[in-house]
Structures are given as structure tokens and as C-alpha cells.
Design a protein around this motif. Structure first.
Motif, mmCIF file in Angstrom:
data_model
loop_
_atom_site.group_PDB
_atom_site.id
_atom_site.type_symbol
_atom_site.label_atom_id
_atom_site.label_comp_id
_atom_site.label_asym_id
_atom_site.label_seq_id
_atom_site.Cartn_x
_atom_site.Cartn_y
_atom_site.Cartn_z
ATOM 1 N N LEU A 1 30.375 32.898 36.586
ATOM 2 C CA LEU A 1 31.729 32.919 37.133
ATOM 3 C C LEU A 1 31.655 32.634 38.627
ATOM 4 O O LEU A 1 30.751 33.107 39.317
ATOM 5 C CB LEU A 1 32.382 34.283 36.915
ATOM 6 N N THR A 2 32.603 31.881 39.142
ATOM 7 C CA THR A 2 32.613 31.618 40.574
ATOM 8 C C THR A 2 32.975 32.880 41.340
ATOM 9 O O THR A 2 33.564 33.822 40.795
ATOM 10 C CB THR A 2 33.626 30.519 40.920
ATOM 11 N N ASP A 3 32.629 32.900 42.622
ATOM 12 C CA ASP A 3 32.986 34.053 43.458
ATOM 13 C C ASP A 3 34.493 34.258 43.464
ATOM 14 O O ASP A 3 34.971 35.406 43.423
ATOM 15 C CB ASP A 3 32.495 33.833 44.890
ATOM 16 N N ALA A 4 35.255 33.162 43.514
ATOM 17 C CA ALA A 4 36.710 33.269 43.564
ATOM 18 C C ALA A 4 37.256 33.919 42.291
ATOM 19 O O ALA A 4 38.194 34.718 42.348
ATOM 20 C CB ALA A 4 37.330 31.889 43.751
ATOM 21 N N VAL A 5 36.644 33.595 41.149
ATOM 22 C CA VAL A 5 37.089 34.205 39.892
ATOM 23 C C VAL A 5 36.714 35.678 39.854
ATOM 24 O O VAL A 5 37.525 36.533 39.479
ATOM 25 C CB VAL A 5 36.494 33.454 38.685
ATOM 26 N N ARG A 6 35.493 35.998 40.253
ATOM 27 C CA ARG A 6 35.042 37.402 40.208
ATOM 28 C C ARG A 6 35.898 38.292 41.093
ATOM 29 O O ARG A 6 36.041 39.492 40.825
ATOM 30 C CB ARG A 6 33.573 37.498 40.613
ATOM 31 N N GLU A 7 36.459 37.726 42.149
ATOM 32 C CA GLU A 7 37.324 38.523 43.030
ATOM 33 C C GLU A 7 38.672 38.840 42.382
ATOM 34 O O GLU A 7 39.367 39.759 42.815
ATOM 35 C CB GLU A 7 37.562 37.764 44.337
ATOM 36 N N ARG A 8 39.044 38.088 41.336
ATOM 37 C CA ARG A 8 40.385 38.232 40.775
ATOM 38 C C ARG A 8 40.414 38.836 39.380
ATOM 39 O O ARG A 8 41.500 39.086 38.847
ATOM 40 C CB ARG A 8 41.071 36.860 40.748
ATOM 41 N N VAL A 9 39.259 39.047 38.780
ATOM 42 C CA VAL A 9 39.219 39.624 37.439
ATOM 43 C C VAL A 9 38.249 40.799 37.432
ATOM 44 O O VAL A 9 37.353 40.896 38.280
ATOM 45 C CB VAL A 9 38.788 38.590 36.380
ATOM 46 N N GLU A 10 38.438 41.677 36.464
ATOM 47 C CA GLU A 10 37.462 42.734 36.221
ATOM 48 C C GLU A 10 36.405 42.182 35.271
ATOM 49 O O GLU A 10 36.744 41.594 34.242
ATOM 50 C CB GLU A 10 38.133 43.954 35.602
ATOM 51 N N VAL A 11 35.149 42.366 35.612
ATOM 52 C CA VAL A 11 34.057 41.783 34.832
ATOM 53 C C VAL A 11 33.322 42.883 34.077
ATOM 54 O O VAL A 11 32.847 43.856 34.679
ATOM 55 C CB VAL A 11 33.074 41.017 35.734
ATOM 56 N N ILE A 12 33.223 42.708 32.767
ATOM 57 C CA ILE A 12 32.381 43.553 31.926
ATOM 58 C C ILE A 12 31.198 42.692 31.501
ATOM 59 O O ILE A 12 31.383 41.662 30.843
ATOM 60 C CB ILE A 12 33.127 44.062 30.679
ATOM 61 N N THR A 13 29.995 43.090 31.883
ATOM 62 C CA THR A 13 28.813 42.280 31.605
ATOM 63 C C THR A 13 28.172 42.715 30.290
ATOM 64 O O THR A 13 27.954 43.904 30.057
ATOM 65 C CB THR A 13 27.793 42.405 32.744
ATOM 66 N N GLY A 14 27.889 41.731 29.438
ATOM 67 C CA GLY A 14 27.244 42.009 28.167
ATOM 68 C C GLY A 14 27.781 41.123 27.071
ATOM 69 O O GLY A 14 28.571 40.210 27.310
ATOM 70 N N SER A 15 27.359 41.394 25.855
ATOM 71 C CA SER A 15 27.809 40.650 24.686
ATOM 72 C C SER A 15 29.016 41.328 24.061
ATOM 73 O O SER A 15 29.020 42.558 23.892
ATOM 74 C CB SER A 15 26.692 40.569 23.645
ATOM 75 N N HIS A 16 30.034 40.539 23.679
ATOM 76 C CA HIS A 16 31.189 41.155 23.027
ATOM 77 C C HIS A 16 30.921 41.449 21.548
ATOM 78 O O HIS A 16 31.817 41.874 20.835
ATOM 79 C CB HIS A 16 32.471 40.325 23.205
ATOM 80 N N GLY A 17 29.662 41.286 21.130
ATOM 81 C CA GLY A 17 29.247 41.802 19.836
ATOM 82 C C GLY A 17 28.622 43.183 19.931
ATOM 83 O O GLY A 17 28.283 43.790 18.914
ATOM 84 N N ASP A 18 28.508 43.695 21.146
ATOM 85 C CA ASP A 18 27.904 45.005 21.407
ATOM 86 C C ASP A 18 28.978 46.088 21.361
ATOM 87 O O ASP A 18 29.967 46.013 22.100
ATOM 88 C CB ASP A 18 27.243 44.971 22.791
ATOM 89 N N PRO A 19 28.820 47.120 20.512
ATOM 90 C CA PRO A 19 29.857 48.161 20.412
ATOM 91 C C PRO A 19 30.186 48.825 21.744
ATOM 92 O O PRO A 19 31.361 49.089 22.032
ATOM 93 C CB PRO A 19 29.246 49.171 19.428
ATOM 94 N N GLU A 20 29.191 49.109 22.561
ATOM 95 C CA GLU A 20 29.453 49.770 23.839
ATOM 96 C C GLU A 20 30.227 48.863 24.782
ATOM 97 O O GLU A 20 31.104 49.326 25.531
ATOM 98 C CB GLU A 20 28.136 50.213 24.475
ATOM 99 N N VAL A 21 29.933 47.585 24.745
ATOM 100 C CA VAL A 21 30.608 46.629 25.637
ATOM 101 C C VAL A 21 32.080 46.505 25.267
ATOM 102 O O VAL A 21 32.963 46.586 26.128
ATOM 103 C CB VAL A 21 29.911 45.260 25.594
ATOM 104 N N VAL A 22 32.385 46.294 23.987
ATOM 105 C CA VAL A 22 33.792 46.139 23.602
ATOM 106 C C VAL A 22 34.547 47.449 23.743
ATOM 107 O O VAL A 22 35.754 47.454 24.018
ATOM 108 C CB VAL A 22 33.944 45.557 22.182
ATOM 109 N N ASP A 23 33.862 48.570 23.580
ATOM 110 C CA ASP A 23 34.532 49.860 23.778
ATOM 111 C C ASP A 23 34.999 49.994 25.223
ATOM 112 O O ASP A 23 36.131 50.422 25.492
ATOM 113 C CB ASP A 23 33.583 51.004 23.405
#
Length: 303
Positions: free
Chosen positions: A40-62
Motif C-alpha cells: 500500500l502506498t504511504d498516502a493510502v496507509r494514512e487514510r485507511v486502517e490496516v489489518i495485516t495478515g490473511s483474511h483466511g485467518d480466524p484471528e485476522v477476520v475477527d
């Protein structure tokens, strides 16, 4: 709060800028799930909340679905798995998290063909429809984007087009089917995510502006690239051997073959094109904007 999965992929890479442009004016916050935040660009990271990981991971999607009102769901198919594991297996943790956090709306990337005679033997498409049923079964309001093949699939043939003027597929040369640009899929998804007045579960066909055959594609690419292009049909057994040679899971490889066979038997032909199901980007436009630079840029580098 809108959660976007696969924000750096083909569709997500078009969807995220659309939402960044429109969501703030509507008071919408954006959250993305991404394996590598550096993409993600710096400009995007400044405007969104970022959750790092796989969206197949139960802890990540939780974590990602907490407080969310809507989710854009796209499964990145894992060719090391069976089709069922790649689609429904990957999605099951998210389905549980949707219920646990009371998410109201989900827009998912799926495929055409539901209800056709070949729908239950269409490989990856059959698996994607099962994934749709899993999500809809949670009780969320769900819209499955029912897509045909993408223009962008042709980019996989850029090297062959550059070196030999040839592209391949496994369907009849004169079979006309709908095709669509990923940017248009993203635009439909953005509209649904931002206007959540819809309820229940349904599919939303995204059909592109016209049906095209491989011979039509060859003619248009010849015109747009300024060099001869021809289509070669690949036998299904040869396609399977090629895929397995690339170390794909054998069941996944068979899922691709079954999907190709079903497409050649009318899988994508069951929905009428109307103003509501058509999208604007033509193959000619896409070739000029995307394919031509990809194919011809290396030629200019070599000259």
C-alpha cells in the motif's frame, strides 16, 4: 466501516481508490486486510486502517470485522488446495466472524452460471457458488458479483503475444461469451458497498458491453497491437497436464479444466445483457490502455 479484502489485487486495486474518493464524503471509514502492508502506498496507509495478515485467518477476520458495516469479499484462489478448500474452506472463518460481529452487508466476487445445466460440474465456478451459499447462510445481506472471464486474463498471454503473436484458451474459436474489465467489476462493487439499501441474498451479473469469441479477440488485438494475432485452442487434457506440471494441486487443476469445459458448454450464456447488467469498458479500450503497453513495451526496449 467498510472492510476491503485483497486491496492490492486486480479488483481491489481498482476498488480501493474508488472508495477513497467517495467514502469520506459519506462518513464512511475504510479498513483493509492485506498480507503485506508495504504494497500500500504511504498516502493510502494514512487514510485507511490496516489489518495485516490473511483474511483466511480466524484471528485476522475477527479483528477486521469488529465494528464493520460492510465487507468486500474476494478469495485469492490457492492452487495448492482443492477447490472446496480454496473457496469455502478459506471463507469459513470469515462466515463465523460475520455472525459474531453482526456485519450487515457483504459484496463478494463470484461467477456466472448458477442455475445453468452445467453449474454443478463447472469446477472452480461450482466451488465459488458453494462459497456464495456459505456466506448467504450467515444471514447477512449478500450480493455475489456474477462475473464471466476477465479481459485481464489475456495479460497472462503477453509473452506469447509478444514473441509469437499467439494466445490460447480451451474454448471454441467462434464461441461468443461475455467478458469484462476488472475496473468495471470494482465500480459495481463500490456502488453496492456505498449504497446499502439492498437486503436479502442475490447475484449481480457483470457482463461487459458485448459478447466476444476468441476469433473476435484475435481480430481486435491485431488491430490494436498493429501486428498479427491468432488464437490457438488448447485441448483440455493438454491443459491439465500443463497445470499439473506447474505443481498445481491435481484437484484444483481439474477444477480449472472442468470450468473451461463448462464455459464451452454455455456456462456464461444464461443471463441477458441489459442496461443493468452491462458495463462500459470495451475490449478495444482495454487493449489500448492496458494490453498494448504490456505487450509492446518490451519490444521497444529491445529495439
Amino acid at each position: 466501516m467498510i472492510v476491503i479484502t485483497a486491496p492490492t489485487g486486480n479488483i481491489g486495486g481498482h476498488l480501493l481508490p474508488l472508495l477513497l474518493e467517495s467514502a469520506p464524503a459519506r462518513g464512511e471509514e475504510l479498513r483493509v486486510i492485506v498480507r503485506d502492508a508495504a504494497r500500500l502506498t504511504d498516502a493510502v496507509r494514512e487514510r485507511v486502517e490496516v489489518i495485516t495478515g490473511s483474511h483466511g485467518d480466524p484471528e485476522v477476520v475477527d479483528r477486521a470485522f469488529e465494528g464493520a458495516d460492510a465487507v468486500f469479499w474476494l478469495v485469492p484462489p490457492d492452487a495448492s488446495l482443492t477447490p472446496e478448500d480454496a473457496y469455502s474452506g478459506f471463507t469459513r472463518p470469515a462466515a463465523k466472524a460475520l455472525v459474531a460481529h453482526g456485519v450487515g452487508h457483504v459484496v463478494g466476487v463470484s461467477a456466472l452460471g448458477r442455475g445453468t445445466p452445467v453449474a454443478d460440474r463447472a469446477g472452480l465456478v461450482t466451488a465459488s457458488h458453494a462459497m456464495d451459499d456459505l456466506i448467504a447462510g450467515t444471514g447477512v445481506a449478500y450480493r455475489a458479483l456474477a462475473n464471466p472471464s476477465f479481459f485481464e486474463n489475456v495479460l497472462e498471454e503477453a509473452g506469447s503475444l509478444r514473441e509469437k503473436g499467439v494466445f490460447t484458451d480451451a474454448v471454441d474459436a467462434d464461441r461468443r461469451v461475455p467478458l469484462v474489465a476488472v475496473a468495471d467489476i470494482a465500480a459495481v462493487a463500490a456502488d453496492l458497498l456505498l449504497d446499502r439499501t439492498w437486503t436479502g441474498s442475490d447475484s449481480v451479473p457483470v457482463l461487459g458491453p458485448q459478447d466476444l469469441s476468441p476469433d473476435d479477440l484475435a481480430r481486435i488485438m491485431t488491430e490494436q497491437l498493429g501486428r498479427p494475432v491468432r488464437y490457438e485452442r488448447q485441448p483440455l487434457d493438454e491443459l491439465y497436464d500443463t497445470l499439473v506440471g506447474y505443481r498445481l494441486n491435481e484437484a484444483f487443476a481439474q477444477g480449472i479444466v472442468d470450468m473451461k469445459r463448462a464455459k464451452n458448454e454455455g456456462l456464461d450464456a444464461g443471463v441477458a445483457r441489459t442496461p443493468a447488467t452491462a458495463t462500459p469498458t470495451t475490449f478495444e479500450q482495454w487493449c489500448a490502455q492496458t494490453l498494448k503497453p504490456a505487450v509492446l513495451s518490451d519490444l521497444s526496449d529491445l529495439s
